[in-house]
Motif scaffolding. Structure first.
Motif, PDB file in Angstrom:
ATOM      1  N   THR A  13      -8.893   1.035   2.217  1.00  0.00           N
ATOM      2  CA  THR A  13      -7.857   0.425   1.863  1.00  0.00           C
ATOM      3  C   THR A  13      -6.825   0.862   2.885  1.00  0.00           C
ATOM      4  O   THR A  13      -6.908   2.269   3.357  1.00  0.00           O
ATOM      5  CB  THR A  13      -7.406   0.982   0.588  1.00  0.00           C
ATOM      6  OG1 THR A  13      -7.467   2.365   0.275  1.00  0.00           O
ATOM      7  CG2 THR A  13      -8.269   0.514  -0.409  1.00  0.00           C
ATOM      8  N   GLY A  14      -5.675   0.174   3.164  1.00  0.00           N
ATOM      9  CA  GLY A  14      -4.638   0.647   4.122  1.00  0.00           C
ATOM     10  C   GLY A  14      -3.462  -0.132   3.876  1.00  0.00           C
ATOM     11  O   GLY A  14      -3.220  -1.013   3.124  1.00  0.00           O
ATOM     12  N   SER A  15      -2.387  -0.024   4.840  1.00  0.00           N
ATOM     13  CA  SER A  15      -1.154  -0.698   5.001  1.00  0.00           C
ATOM     14  C   SER A  15      -1.219  -1.836   5.607  1.00  0.00           C
ATOM     15  O   SER A  15      -2.170  -2.147   6.336  1.00  0.00           O
ATOM     16  CB  SER A  15      -0.224   0.233   5.513  1.00  0.00           C
ATOM     17  OG  SER A  15      -0.474   0.665   6.653  1.00  0.00           O
ATOM     18  N   TYR A  29      -0.766  -4.678   2.217  1.00  0.00           N
ATOM     19  CA  TYR A  29      -1.960  -4.294   1.668  1.00  0.00           C
ATOM     20  C   TYR A  29      -3.252  -4.778   2.145  1.00  0.00           C
ATOM     21  O   TYR A  29      -3.122  -5.979   2.233  1.00  0.00           O
ATOM     22  CB  TYR A  29      -1.913  -4.304   0.088  1.00  0.00           C
ATOM     23  CG  TYR A  29      -3.207  -3.977  -0.558  1.00  0.00           C
ATOM     24  CD1 TYR A  29      -3.428  -2.659  -0.769  1.00  0.00           C
ATOM     25  CD2 TYR A  29      -4.299  -4.685  -1.123  1.00  0.00           C
ATOM     26  CE1 TYR A  29      -4.702  -2.042  -1.389  1.00  0.00           C
ATOM     27  CE2 TYR A  29      -5.683  -4.231  -1.696  1.00  0.00           C
ATOM     28  CZ  TYR A  29      -5.660  -2.863  -1.802  1.00  0.00           C
ATOM     29  OH  TYR A  29      -6.708  -2.492  -2.322  1.00  0.00           O
ATOM     30  N   ILE A  52     -12.111  10.155  -0.670  1.00  0.00           N
ATOM     31  CA  ILE A  52     -10.651  10.246  -1.257  1.00  0.00           C
ATOM     32  C   ILE A  52     -10.688  11.174  -2.512  1.00  0.00           C
ATOM     33  O   ILE A  52      -9.588  11.223  -2.908  1.00  0.00           O
ATOM     34  CB  ILE A  52     -10.139   8.758  -1.639  1.00  0.00           C
ATOM     35  CG1 ILE A  52     -11.027   8.184  -2.837  1.00  0.00           C
ATOM     36  CG2 ILE A  52     -10.250   7.660  -0.433  1.00  0.00           C
ATOM     37  CD1 ILE A  52     -10.438   6.908  -3.385  1.00  0.00           C
ATOM     38  N   TYR A  95     -16.769   5.956   0.264  1.00  0.00           N
ATOM     39  CA  TYR A  95     -15.279   5.790   0.226  1.00  0.00           C
ATOM     40  C   TYR A  95     -14.559   6.581  -0.936  1.00  0.00           C
ATOM     41  O   TYR A  95     -13.777   7.363  -0.710  1.00  0.00           O
ATOM     42  CB  TYR A  95     -14.978   4.257  -0.047  1.00  0.00           C
ATOM     43  CG  TYR A  95     -13.488   4.019  -0.358  1.00  0.00           C
ATOM     44  CD1 TYR A  95     -12.216   4.050   0.635  1.00  0.00           C
ATOM     45  CD2 TYR A  95     -13.079   3.889  -1.870  1.00  0.00           C
ATOM     46  CE1 TYR A  95     -11.295   4.030   0.336  1.00  0.00           C
ATOM     47  CE2 TYR A  95     -11.823   3.816  -2.210  1.00  0.00           C
ATOM     48  CZ  TYR A  95     -10.902   3.710  -1.115  1.00  0.00           C
ATOM     49  OH  TYR A  95      -9.566   3.489  -1.238  1.00  0.00           O
ATOM     50  N   TYR A 133       0.795  -1.184   0.028  1.00  0.00           N
ATOM     51  CA  TYR A 133       0.128   0.038  -0.033  1.00  0.00           C
ATOM     52  C   TYR A 133       0.884   1.081   0.016  1.00  0.00           C
ATOM     53  O   TYR A 133       1.915   1.271   0.794  1.00  0.00           O
ATOM     54  CB  TYR A 133      -0.999  -0.012   1.336  1.00  0.00           C
ATOM     55  CG  TYR A 133      -1.600   1.323   1.231  1.00  0.00           C
ATOM     56  CD1 TYR A 133      -2.973   1.624   0.661  1.00  0.00           C
ATOM     57  CD2 TYR A 133      -1.250   2.404   2.084  1.00  0.00           C
ATOM     58  CE1 TYR A 133      -3.689   2.613   0.756  1.00  0.00           C
ATOM     59  CE2 TYR A 133      -1.911   3.613   2.374  1.00  0.00           C
ATOM     60  CZ  TYR A 133      -3.354   3.615   1.502  1.00  0.00           C
ATOM     61  OH  TYR A 133      -3.876   4.837   1.736  1.00  0.00           O
ATOM     62  N   THR A 134       0.588   2.003  -0.823  1.00  0.00           N
ATOM     63  CA  THR A 134       1.050   3.522  -0.944  1.00  0.00           C
ATOM     64  C   THR A 134      -0.189   4.555  -0.965  1.00  0.00           C
ATOM     65  O   THR A 134      -1.142   4.194  -1.424  1.00  0.00           O
ATOM     66  CB  THR A 134       2.005   3.800  -2.077  1.00  0.00           C
ATOM     67  OG1 THR A 134       1.188   3.559  -3.273  1.00  0.00           O
ATOM     68  CG2 THR A 134       3.355   2.769  -1.760  1.00  0.00           C
ATOM     69  N   ALA A 135       0.378   5.706  -0.501  1.00  0.00           N
ATOM     70  CA  ALA A 135      -0.886   6.884  -0.446  1.00  0.00           C
ATOM     71  C   ALA A 135      -1.222   7.091  -1.914  1.00  0.00           C
ATOM     72  O   ALA A 135      -0.453   7.123  -2.806  1.00  0.00           O
ATOM     73  CB  ALA A 135      -0.343   8.220   0.023  1.00  0.00           C
ATOM     74  N   GLY A 136      -2.530   6.910  -2.188  1.00  0.00           N
ATOM     75  CA  GLY A 136      -3.018   7.241  -3.649  1.00  0.00           C
ATOM     76  C   GLY A 136      -2.888   5.957  -4.419  1.00  0.00           C
ATOM     77  O   GLY A 136      -3.302   6.035  -5.678  1.00  0.00           O
ATOM     78  N   SER A 137      -2.946   4.912  -3.502  1.00  0.00           N
ATOM     79  CA  SER A 137      -2.973   3.551  -4.400  1.00  0.00           C
ATOM     80  C   SER A 137      -4.061   3.338  -5.165  1.00  0.00           C
ATOM     81  O   SER A 137      -5.208   3.484  -4.684  1.00  0.00           O
ATOM     82  CB  SER A 137      -2.726   2.456  -3.548  1.00  0.00           C
ATOM     83  OG  SER A 137      -2.941   0.941  -4.192  1.00  0.00           O
TER      84      SER A 137
END
Length: 281
Positions: free
Chosen positions: A156-158, A161, A280, A276, A132-136
């Motif tokens: 979604t989160g780290s 993933y 975002i 969601y 996971y990365t920001a803006g995935s």
């Protein structure tokens, strides 16, 4: 003319590629489930290859007949170029299956065993195969039967993933890399919600259909005017309307025989994934 070493390397690469493609068409593996009937929860973990594995948790508001004998979860490696799946995604150029996680997950309650649940289930998938990365752009998509795959992501989160969603009916789930503009995604989700509400409104009483249609109208008006914060508030109001009901106004039972329409569960699923996307944006 290619150097000898290069030719051997290229042949080896092609052989490995062919082997990988063949493995992507593997048969579905039936996963071993841990059932917790008191908490209405199903858990499973699987390592399909050295690099591809995941943990999956399914939670229900209420469930009847939740046993390993009548509730099956399958996982299958798929070809990322499989047209039978790609043609069911919303955009052939902007959505696709990540090569690091080409997995189709199927939830298949036995229609002869009497399993049922009320409201919306929650599914959470955790995998180390993705990061996971920001803006995935990674999202969870769902399809019922052989229908189109639709984005039903709610979180979604780290770690590495993690993705969460909920729904009111079962079938197939995949992780999709979705590069569409978020406004396009929002418009698609609003249209899907509107189509469903229009379809089921005639089966509801006026006491149920009027506030539902009013909530939908508030969302549509806010979106059409570009007032996304108002649209988020209106979506929250719709979610609260569904949570406030116990199935009296909006039928909310899904049964493995497929003879009941889980209206409350499906509306919650559509409204939660819309929320969601609005958050975002």
């Amino acid at each position: 003319m290619l150097p000898t070493n290069y030719s051997k390397t290229f042949v080896g690469f092609c052989t490995a590629l062919l082997f990988m493609c063949a493995s992507m068409n593997s048969r579905a593996e039936v996963l071993e489930l841990t059932i917790q009937p008191q908490s209405n929860k199903v858990e499973t973990s699987v390592q399909l290859t050295e690099l591809i594995g995941f943990d999956l948790t399914i939670k229900f508001e209420n469930a009847v007949g939740l046993t390993a004998q009548n509730f099956t979860v399958n996982a299958q490696l798929i070809d990322v170029n499989d047209l039978s799946i790609l043609n069911r995604l919303p955009d052939s150029l902007l959505t696709g299956i990540p090569t690091a996680f080409p997995v189709l997950i199927s939830v298949e309650p036995d229609p002869t065993k009497g399993f049922s649940f009320s409201g919306a289930y929650e599914i959470e998938l955790y995998t180390k195969s993705l990061h996971y990365t920001a803006g995935s752009p990674l999202r969870m998509f769902h399809a019922h039967g052989n229908g189109d795959f639709e984005d039903i992501t709610t979180m979604t989160g780290s770690g590495s993933y993690r993705v969460r969603t909920n729904g009111g009916q079962f079938s197939d789930f995949i992780i999709v890399a979705d590069l569409r503009d978020v406004n396009t995604v929002i418009a698609t989700k609003v249209a899907r919600l509107a189509n469903y509400v229009n379809t089921i409104s005639s089966s509801l009483t006026l006491v149920a259909s009027q506030p539902l249609n009013d909530a939908l109208s508030n969302i549509q008006t806010a979106i059409s005017n570009g007032y996304y914060q108002q649209a988020l508030q209106a979506t929250n109001a719709l979610i609260q309307l569904m949570h406030a009901d116990d199935g009296s106004l909006y039928p909310d039972v899904w049964r493995s025989t497929g003879d009941l329409e889980n209206i409350r569960g499906r509306i919650l699923s559509m409204a939660n994934t819309l929320r969601y996307s609005l958050r975002i944006r």
